[in-house]
Write a protein that holds these residues in place. Sequence first.
Motif, mmCIF file in Angstrom:
data_model
loop_
_atom_site.group_PDB
_atom_site.id
_atom_site.type_symbol
_atom_site.label_atom_id
_atom_site.label_comp_id
_atom_site.label_asym_id
_atom_site.label_seq_id
_atom_site.Cartn_x
_atom_site.Cartn_y
_atom_site.Cartn_z
ATOM 1 N N TYR A 8 -20.372 30.728 89.994
ATOM 2 C CA TYR A 8 -20.015 31.553 88.839
ATOM 3 C C TYR A 8 -18.744 30.981 88.218
ATOM 4 O O TYR A 8 -17.716 30.915 88.872
ATOM 5 C CB TYR A 8 -19.753 32.990 89.274
ATOM 6 N N VAL A 40 -18.215 35.852 78.645
ATOM 7 C CA VAL A 40 -19.418 35.059 78.902
ATOM 8 C C VAL A 40 -19.031 33.772 79.633
ATOM 9 O O VAL A 40 -18.201 33.008 79.149
ATOM 10 C CB VAL A 40 -20.163 34.719 77.597
ATOM 11 N N GLY A 41 -19.609 33.572 80.787
ATOM 12 C CA GLY A 41 -19.344 32.369 81.563
ATOM 13 C C GLY A 41 -20.634 31.660 81.925
ATOM 14 O O GLY A 41 -21.682 31.911 81.320
ATOM 15 N N LYS A 42 -20.552 30.800 82.910
ATOM 16 C CA LYS A 42 -21.720 30.024 83.334
ATOM 17 C C LYS A 42 -22.163 30.438 84.733
ATOM 18 O O LYS A 42 -21.340 30.755 85.586
ATOM 19 C CB LYS A 42 -21.380 28.532 83.351
ATOM 20 N N TYR A 43 -23.455 30.414 84.930
ATOM 21 C CA TYR A 43 -24.055 30.752 86.220
ATOM 22 C C TYR A 43 -24.905 29.550 86.620
ATOM 23 O O TYR A 43 -25.945 29.288 86.022
ATOM 24 C CB TYR A 43 -24.908 32.004 86.050
ATOM 25 N N ILE A 44 -24.421 28.784 87.582
ATOM 26 C CA ILE A 44 -25.085 27.530 87.972
ATOM 27 C C ILE A 44 -25.712 27.705 89.347
ATOM 28 O O ILE A 44 -25.054 28.162 90.278
ATOM 29 C CB ILE A 44 -24.060 26.373 88.003
ATOM 30 N N THR A 45 -26.970 27.358 89.467
ATOM 31 C CA THR A 45 -27.621 27.386 90.778
ATOM 32 C C THR A 45 -28.062 25.971 91.130
ATOM 33 O O THR A 45 -28.427 25.188 90.250
ATOM 34 C CB THR A 45 -28.852 28.312 90.788
ATOM 35 N N LEU A 68 -17.892 21.013 87.452
ATOM 36 C CA LEU A 68 -18.548 22.237 86.989
ATOM 37 C C LEU A 68 -17.606 23.198 86.277
ATOM 38 O O LEU A 68 -18.007 23.925 85.374
ATOM 39 C CB LEU A 68 -19.254 22.927 88.163
#
Lengths: 83, 83
Positions: A8, A40-45, A68
Motif C-alpha cells: 500500500y 488516493v494511493g497505489k495498491y500493488i500486488t 515502488l
Amino acid sequence: MAFAAKIYVSLKSTVSDPQGATVSGALSQLGFDSVKDVRVGKYITLHIDKSSQKEAESVVFNMCEQLLANTVIEEYSFELQEL
Amino acid sequence: MAFAAKIYVSLKSTVSDPQGATVSGALSQLGFDSVKDVRVGKYITLHIDKSSQKEAESVVFNMCEQLLANTVIEEYSFELQEL
C-alpha cells in the motif's frame, strides 16, 4: 516458498493530493456528503519466491525503497502471505 | 460516528495490466528476480460520518459501485474501522 505481497503506497499526510481532492468533489456532486479526507494511493500486488518469510520481507522492503514508493513524498506498508 | 475506510481497487485478473507489466520489467532490471504477477491498483482512504457501521458500509459500497471502481474491468474490497 512462494509469497503473495500486498503493498500500500500513499502520499504522506502533509503532501497535497489533487487526485483525492478531485474524487472528493465528484463524490460530493453524486450526493455523498459526510465524506472527507479522501486520499488516493497505489495498491500493488505481486508474487515472490524466496526461501523464508524474512528474506521475502527484506526483498519487498528494498523494492519499495528503490522503485515502488517515492519515499520523499510517499509512505508505504506491506503484508506478506505464504501461498 | 466517524469511520475510516480503506478501499482496494484492482483490475480483474482476466484484464491485461500494462502498468503492472512495466513495474515488473523495472523490478527485473533492478535485479529483483523471483518476482511475478505484478498488478497495480488503487488504494483509496477516506473518512465518513454515519450513524452506524452498517450504514457506513452501505454508503462505501455505493461509492465504489458508482465512482471509485469501474466494475466492468475492476474489482474492489474495503475495510471500515471506527475512529
